[in-house]
Motif scaffolding. Sequence first.
Motif: not given
Length: 287
Positions: A195-206, A234-248
Amino acid sequence: MLLGAIEAGGTKFVLATGTANGKILTRQSIATTDPASTMAQARDWFAGQSSIAALGIASFGPVELDRQSPQWGHITETPKPGWSNCDLAGYFAGELGVPIGFDTDVNGAALGEFHLGAGRGTSGIAYITVGTGVGGGLIVDGNLVHGAGHPEMGHLYPRRDANDRDFKGTCPFHGDCLEGLASGPAILARWGSTLSDLPEDHEAHELVAGYLADACHTVFACCAVERVVLGGGVMQTPGLIERIGRASAKAGGNYLPGRDKQEVVAPGLNADSGITGALLLAAGARN
Ligand code: ZN
């Protein structure tokens, strides 16, 4: 009083000595190979340390946690070759002659975070690791949850995104359960990358964040814990925890009572949640 701790993982065993308040004094990591060699290597390491009064083991699973069962302290039916029915607790009780505290790796991590990390001052937390697999430990009203077996939050079914129906998921038992959709191997199988190697705007992140957020919402809704602590590779991916917080928060729909206390957070003990929890298991060990 010096205590011993083992965080028994599928790829490595972390060994430590320390104190009842969770302070680690000496430590060593060894590779997980076959049970006989791995356990003997761990025993030899402890034999070279100052003597310990009890040992805590936080192990990969599934494990038997029922003290009344003859299988207590065993890894039970694991897909990991050679490790099914391995009597971890019995081996170390016999070799080291000390009482053993025993629980799952993620319950150990939850215990460490609850007392000394990101869960301090709360009534309950879940600790969910997202890595090679997905697993969760749970503390409600200050107590580790065992019940029938132990929680297996990695195998919850998140709600599939409306635009994401085709991928079948990688869990050999359930297909598109949380582990089948959001673990490291699931991400790799699907997108050919971490996940961390995929571009920030890749659908995988959301998508991945959304599935993990569903699990957080489920735990908030079912168990009324105050925090969900998310660890693992996987949680080392930059921005992931913030995305999860918002979605939760969105999944909660401004409805859950106590939601102002409920947060999705990173571990307070970094990579030491599990080994610290294992020390606390040792502190609570009994014969
Ligand atoms: Zn599954």
